[in-house]
Design a protein around this motif. Structure first.
Motif, PDB file in Angstrom:
ATOM      1  N   ASP A 163       0.862  -1.182   0.000  1.00 24.94           N
ATOM      2  CA  ASP A 163       0.000   0.000   0.000  1.00 24.94           C
ATOM      3  C   ASP A 163       0.896   1.229   0.000  1.00 24.94           C
ATOM      4  OD1 ASP A 163      -2.884  -0.819   0.268  1.00 24.94           O
ATOM      5  OD2 ASP A 163      -2.057  -1.918   1.973  1.00 24.94           O
ATOM      6  N   ILE A 164       0.715   2.091  -1.002  1.00 28.38           N
ATOM      7  CA  ILE A 164       1.430   3.359  -1.086  1.00 28.38           C
ATOM      8  C   ILE A 164       0.445   4.440  -0.647  1.00 28.38           C
ATOM      9  CG2 ILE A 164       2.656   4.952  -2.602  1.00 28.38           C
ATOM     10  CD1 ILE A 164       3.100   2.444  -4.462  1.00 28.38           C
ATOM     11  N   ILE A 165       0.809   5.221   0.354  1.00 25.10           N
ATOM     12  CA  ILE A 165      -0.146   6.136   0.983  1.00 25.10           C
ATOM     13  C   ILE A 165       0.439   7.536   1.010  1.00 25.10           C
ATOM     14  CG2 ILE A 165      -1.637   6.508   2.987  1.00 25.10           C
ATOM     15  CD1 ILE A 165      -0.973   3.584   3.795  1.00 25.10           C
ATOM     16  N   ASP A 166      -0.292   8.476   0.409  1.00 22.76           N
ATOM     17  CA  ASP A 166       0.184   9.848   0.230  1.00 22.76           C
ATOM     18  C   ASP A 166      -0.793  10.804   0.897  1.00 22.76           C
ATOM     19  OD1 ASP A 166       0.597  12.455  -0.774  1.00 22.76           O
ATOM     20  OD2 ASP A 166       1.407  11.710  -2.656  1.00 22.76           O
ATOM     21  N   ALA A 167      -0.332  11.477   1.930  1.00 19.59           N
ATOM     22  CA  ALA A 167      -1.175  12.447   2.635  1.00 19.59           C
ATOM     23  C   ALA A 167      -0.593  13.839   2.531  1.00 19.59           C
ATOM     24  CB  ALA A 167      -1.303  12.081   4.114  1.00 19.59           C
ATOM     25  N   LYS A 210     -12.808   4.176  -0.299  1.00 21.94           N
ATOM     26  CA  LYS A 210     -12.379   5.123   0.729  1.00 21.94           C
ATOM     27  C   LYS A 210     -12.063   4.372   2.024  1.00 21.94           C
ATOM     28  CE  LYS A 210     -14.529   8.814   3.544  1.00 21.94           C
ATOM     29  NZ  LYS A 210     -15.786   9.583   3.708  1.00 21.94           N
ATOM     30  N   ARG A 211     -11.006   4.803   2.685  1.00 25.17           N
ATOM     31  CA  ARG A 211     -10.642   4.276   4.001  1.00 25.17           C
ATOM     32  C   ARG A 211     -10.268   5.456   4.896  1.00 25.17           C
ATOM     33  NH1 ARG A 211     -12.290   0.503   1.546  1.00 25.17           N
ATOM     34  NH2 ARG A 211     -11.335  -1.548   1.189  1.00 25.17           N
ATOM     35  N   GLU A 397      -4.239  -3.550   8.063  1.00 25.04           N
ATOM     36  CA  GLU A 397      -4.399  -3.713   6.626  1.00 25.04           C
ATOM     37  C   GLU A 397      -5.528  -2.817   6.110  1.00 25.04           C
ATOM     38  OE1 GLU A 397      -4.559  -7.657   5.147  1.00 25.04           O
ATOM     39  OE2 GLU A 397      -3.003  -8.415   6.497  1.00 25.04           O
ATOM     40  N   LEU A 398      -5.394  -2.355   4.885  1.00 23.48           N
ATOM     41  CA  LEU A 398      -6.391  -1.448   4.285  1.00 23.48           C
ATOM     42  C   LEU A 398      -7.365  -2.254   3.426  1.00 23.48           C
ATOM     43  CD1 LEU A 398      -4.006   1.449   3.286  1.00 23.48           C
ATOM     44  CD2 LEU A 398      -5.637   1.428   5.160  1.00 23.48           C
TER      45      LEU A 398
END
Length: 398
Positions: A163-167, A210-211, A397-398
């Motif tokens: 999972d690549i997560i960009d905020a 969406k998560r 986990e997402l």
């Protein structure tokens, strides 16, 4: 000591110039080129202890690019122009025998489809010429690829899920604005979502998955939405054990509401329409109306958090690792007159360039970031302003 030619004078180009100028031990001379020379001059004027040469060039024009490269004789060309121009700049580098680096993969004007196939097709020609092309040396793509390679090298024997997560937890106070080129940004977000699962791409409507993710170091819970992003394409190719790969990005309710309205009235269309006897592309007209991303630098406060969660096995046991960077918008602006979105893309471009000109990453052909040793890159990236953190086994986990 190497001479560098930078093509593109937007927010990322500004950061690249600042950071190259900080590394006089590596870059002996800097030339900045853009379609609009005044933008180059403005950036060059910010650099106090290094002379930055500025020139005008049309990056869609291969002969003009070739003439410029022959005039300047750089060892490396850093492409931070538009993704539409990747192939013309690669053609010019191939013709002149100059190494090439970019931060985003090619995308044709006529369709919102960004993939590596066009650039990977250059591999044999670059290899035969003894020239190197490094693709996607930004943050995502770029550092996220390197984080994944680090997870594979040091923390996991086998990566099965990614999972690549960009905020972007920053706030610029504008009703609606994009943090980088509005046309590219909106095309990317509104494209059909794809994620990798069990050996194939699975499509879904954009922004429908969406998560909530609880980001570290005080950022806290934010809504994240799944969308397609190009680094997944190269990562699942070069790390074939990955069974599932997803990319997630944060968007505020306000941003999504504006985007929905703009889509509903046709302002995000990328095809031509006729208006008062002239052909216009609605999204290009919208770009002209929206705030210039470069203008957001002094307004933006808060932080970004970009990273990867890799899950798999280590010594036969199930394990996961979260590798991420936190970047502060105001600190970036104080250093480079750009906010963190430009900073997190521009700094890795310079570090990729350092890897190439020093020979730590160098091979003829066309390559992605995860195909080289991640640790030497990250050893340079941290002191250049983007340190990483590693957390083992704490995120769901997402």
């Amino acid at each position: 000591m190497s001479k560098v030619l930078i093509v593109g004078a937007g927010g990322v180009g500004r950061v690249v110039v600042h950071k190259c100028a900080q590394r006089k031990d590596i870059f002996s001379a800097i030339t900045l080129a853009s379609r609009t020379k005044s933008k180059c001059d403005e950036i060059a004027a910010e650099i106090k202890d290094v002379t930055v040469k500025t020139v005008q060039v049309d990056a869609d024009n291969v002969p003009a690019l070739v003439a410029l490269i022959q005039q300047e004789q750089p060892q490396l060309l850093i492409n931070v122009a538009l993704p539409y121009q990747d192939l013309t700049i690669m053609d010019a580098c191939l013709e002149t025998g100059v190494d090439y680096l970019d931060t985003a993969n090619y995308e044709p004007h006529e369709t919102a489809k960004f993939e590596y196939s066009w650039q990977w097709a250059y591999h044999d020609r670059f290899k035969e010429q003894g020239v190197m092309a490094l693709l996607g040396s930004g943050f995502d793509p770029g550092v996220t690829n390197v984080f994944t390679a680090l997870a594979a090298k040091k923390y996991l024997d086998v990566i099965e899920e990614l999972d690549i997560i960009d905020a972007n937890a920053g706030n610029h106070g504008q009703p609606f604005a994009t943090n980088f080129n509005p046309e590219i940004n909106i095309r990317e977000i509104t494209a059909t979502c794809r994620h990798w699962e069990n050996g194939q791409w699975v499509e879904s409507a954009p922004l429908t998955t969406k998560r909530v993710f609880d980001f570290p170091e005080g950022i806290g819970p934010m809504n994240i939405y799944r969308l397609y992003h190009e680094e997944m394409e190269s990562l699942v190719k070069h790390i074939p054990t990955i069974k599932k790969a997803q990319f997630w990005m944060t968007f505020s309710d306000n941003y999504l509401k504006h985007l929905e309205v703009l889509q509903n009235v046709g302002m995000t269309r990328i095809d031509e329409v006729e208006f008062q006897g002239q052909k216009i592309v609605p999204i290009q007209f919208l770009k002209a109306l929206l705030p210039d991303p470069a203008s957001l630098g002094p307004l933006t406060k808060g932080k970004t958090c970009i990273g990867v969660i890799a899950r798999g096995t280590k010594d036969g046991q199930r394990k996961q690792v979260y590798i991420y960077n936190i970047c502060d918008h105001e600190a970036c602006y104080q250093e480079t007159n750009s906010q963190a979105i430009s900073y997190t893309t521009g700094v890795p471009a310079v570090v990729g360039g350092i890897m190439m000109v020093t020979g730590q990453w160098h091979a003829p052909g066309v390559w992605n970031m995860e195909q080289f040793d991640p640790e030497v890159f990250l050893a340079e990236l941290g002191p250049m302003g983007l340190p990483h953190r590693v957390v083992e086994g704490e995120w769901p986990e997402l």
